[in-house]
Structure formats: structure tokens, C-alpha cells
Design an enzyme around this catalytic site. Structure first.
Site, mmCIF file in Angstrom:
data_model
loop_
_atom_site.group_PDB
_atom_site.id
_atom_site.type_symbol
_atom_site.label_atom_id
_atom_site.label_comp_id
_atom_site.label_asym_id
_atom_site.label_seq_id
_atom_site.Cartn_x
_atom_site.Cartn_y
_atom_site.Cartn_z
ATOM 1 C CG HIS A 32 6.207 154.481 50.739
ATOM 2 N ND1 HIS A 32 5.053 155.092 51.432
ATOM 3 C CD2 HIS A 32 7.307 155.075 50.119
ATOM 4 C CE1 HIS A 32 5.185 155.757 51.058
ATOM 5 N NE2 HIS A 32 6.590 156.453 50.013
ATOM 6 C CE LYS A 78 13.130 171.477 72.746
ATOM 7 N NZ LYS A 78 11.733 172.330 73.171
ATOM 8 N NE ARG A 106 8.501 159.111 53.989
ATOM 9 C CZ ARG A 106 8.400 159.556 52.017
ATOM 10 N NH1 ARG A 106 9.098 160.394 51.727
ATOM 11 N NH2 ARG A 106 7.928 158.933 51.438
ATOM 12 N NE ARG A 144 7.503 162.042 44.028
ATOM 13 C CZ ARG A 144 8.306 163.000 43.808
ATOM 14 N NH1 ARG A 144 7.472 164.258 43.323
ATOM 15 N NH2 ARG A 144 9.234 163.046 44.561
ATOM 16 C CB THR A 145 5.272 160.484 51.141
ATOM 17 O OG1 THR A 145 5.372 159.073 50.036
ATOM 18 C CG2 THR A 145 3.576 159.794 51.933
#
Length: 304
Positions: free
Chosen positions: A130, A81, A102, A52-53
Site C-alpha cells: 500500500h 460481466k 485498489r 480513507r484512501t
């Protein structure tokens, strides 16, 4: 006006209301805003899974006429890396006008904001916060009741590891006469650091039994138990299935109460509840598009 959105604690009531008003205008007349970001690029930098985000931010940018680039699997980036968060963000800022990130590490949002030359929006930071989920949740409540003061709101579920919970509590304390009831197994109660932050600024109580007080609620907000956050899988196995919202329980609510969930759900709400008039979680998810469109316009639009 903040440059970044990393925490709800960094914004005030007037900023929240600005976002809600613009989101409402965008929902009512999306065509009017369809070219607001036509010269802008959004970078979505996701170190953790998201449906959703990430998709709603991408949808928001495309609806504003902008473009999107980024990654949803850090193994396909130079992070594999050994590149640092700071350098990854510096590079993304070279290619984009606004970044949504995120990450699983607490504090990573602050690091990103410190090293970015363009606005950074947190798409979720570990168990910490959030903020954009909280804003779309507040927009959902506002659309339903026409106000954000004088409400009784229940939060049920994994209040310890669910990162939306701190953001919601920090947002609720900016409004007047909001009463919050916190329901969870004892092992999943809200973290003391979060409760200390809102102590004296928000009227809340910790409860074990939802059924006794569900009839008092204007909003019931349910969260899943966050399996991926548990240090011991055995603890998760013991706690999963600790609660479920079904039609029998919902029959005890006010008729105008709304039931919310940030999704995904994993057994917390029975599918039979989807057809009840109180269910709002799918509309809630859709509201993420309008809220995130508003945020992108405010933080990275031509007039920002």
C-alpha cells in the site's frame, strides 16, 4: 521520475523527499495549488472497500481543481460481466488522466501499469503493498520529528496480512539508522519474502513483548488484524484481541513518542488513548490528503 506508483521498491529516497516537500507546501498554502489539475480527471477504480484512501484521493483531486469519476463496487462495472483488469484499465485510461486502483489480487498493480496509457497509482494490492499509505505515514513522522533518519520505530499487529507493513519496511530501508522492532503473534509475523527483501538493508528485530521495549520507541505503528485476509475464520477468532494499546501501556512511553494507526481500528487502541498527546492517527489520516495531492501533481500535473 517514475510514470506509475505501484511499489515503494520502485522509488528512491529523493522521490520520497520530493513528495514530502511538495505535500508540506500544499498543506501550508493550499490555495496556491487549487487550480493545478483543473483540466484533469482522476479515475478511482476500487475492487475492495475503502474509506480513507478513496475519499482522500478524491478530496486531493478536488482541492487541486480536478474532477473525479470511477466506481467503489466492482459489481456495478463490467467486471461483473467478466471484463479483465487489463481491459478495465484500458477503458479508464480513455476517460481519465490518472488512475488510482485498489485490488485484492497480488500483481494487479503491475498489470494495470503495463496496460495503462496514463499514470497508475496503487491504492492497495491484496496483502502485497500500500505505497501511498506508507508515504503519508512517512510524512506524518517527518512532520513530527523533522527528520527520517535516526529513529526507532515499532510495528505492532498483523504484520503478515497488513499490506502497509511491506511498504513501510521498503521505505524505511531507504533512510539512515532506522531501527525497526516487529511485534506480533507468531502466526502474524511479517512474511519471509518481505523480510528477505530488507535483510541487510534495514536494522530490524522480531519481538513478542511490546511492554519490555516500548520506552525505546520514537514511533509505535499499530495495525488491525485483517479479518478479510484469513483463509480460516477460526484462526482469526483465536487471534483477535491479542493486543490492545491502553493508557496504562502508554504511560511507559517517551513523552514525545507518537502513536500511529492506518485505520480502521477494531479494538487495537482503546478510545481513552485518543486524548493523549502521543495520539496521531487522525492527523495521520488527514495527512493523506496533502500527500496524495503531491503525488497527483508530480505524476499527472501539467509539468509531469
Amino acid at each position: 521520475m517514475p510514470k506509475h506508483l505501484v511499489s515503494i521498491k520502485d522509488i528512491d529516497r529523493s522521490f520520497i523527499e520530493e513528495v514530502l516537500k511538495l505535500a508540506e507546501k500544499m498543506e501550508d498554502n493550499p490555495d496556491e495549488y487549487s487550480e493545478r489539475m483543473k483540466k484533469k480527471i482522476l479515475a478511482t477504480i476500487f475492487f475492495e472497500p475503502s474509506t480513507r484512501t478513496r475519499l482522500s484521493f478524491e478530496s486531493a483531486m478536488l482541492r487541486l481543481g480536478g474532477k473525479v469519476l470511477g466506481f467503489s463496487d466492482p459489481n456495478t462495472s463490467s467486471v461483473k460481466k467478466g471484463e479483465s483488469i487489463a481491459d478495465t484499465i484500458r477503458m479508464a485510461a480513455c476517460y481519465a488522466d490518472v488512475i488510482v486502483m485498489r485490488h485484492n489480487l497480488e500483481g494487479s498493480g503491475r498489470v494495470a501499469a503495463e496496460f495503462s496509457s496514463v499514470p497508475v497509482i496503487s491504492g492497495g494490492t491484496g496483502v502485497q503493498e500500500h505505497p501511498t499509505q506508507a508515504l503519508l505515514d512517512i510524512y506524518t513522522i517527518y512532520k513530527e520529528f523533522g527528520r527520517l533518519d535516526n529513529l526507532t520505530i515499532g510495528l505492532l499487529g498483523d504484520l503478515r496480512y497488513g499490506r502497509t507493513i511491506p511498504s513501510l519496511l521498503y521505505a524505511f530501508m531507504k533512510f539512515n539508522n532506522i531501527k525497526v522492532k516487529l511485534y506480533s503473534p507468531k502466526q502474524l509475523r511479517a512474511r519471509m519474502t518481505v523480510l528477505s527483501d530488507v535483510e541487510g538493508k534495514l536494522d530490524f528485530e522480531i519481538l513478542d513483548n511490546l511492554e519490555d521495549t516500548i520506552s525505546e520507541l520514537d514511533v509505535l505503528y499499530v495495525t488491525r488484524i485483517q479479518k478479510e485476509r484469513f483463509p480460516d475464520e477460526g484462526d482469526y477468532e483465536r487471534l483477535k484481541g491479542a493486543f490492545e494499546i491502553d493508557t496504562t501501556l502508554m504511560s511507559k512511553t517517551k513523552m514525545d513518542m507518537i502513536l500511529m494507526h492506518p485505520l480502521p481500528r477494531v479494538g487495537e487502541i482503546a478510545y481513552e488513548v485518543d486524548d493523549l498527546p502521543q495520539a496521531r492517527y487522525f492527523q495521520q489520516a488527514k495527512n493523506g490528503v496533502w500527500t496524495r495531492m503531491a503525488l497527483l501533481e508530480i505524476l499527472a500535473g501539467e509539468e509531469s
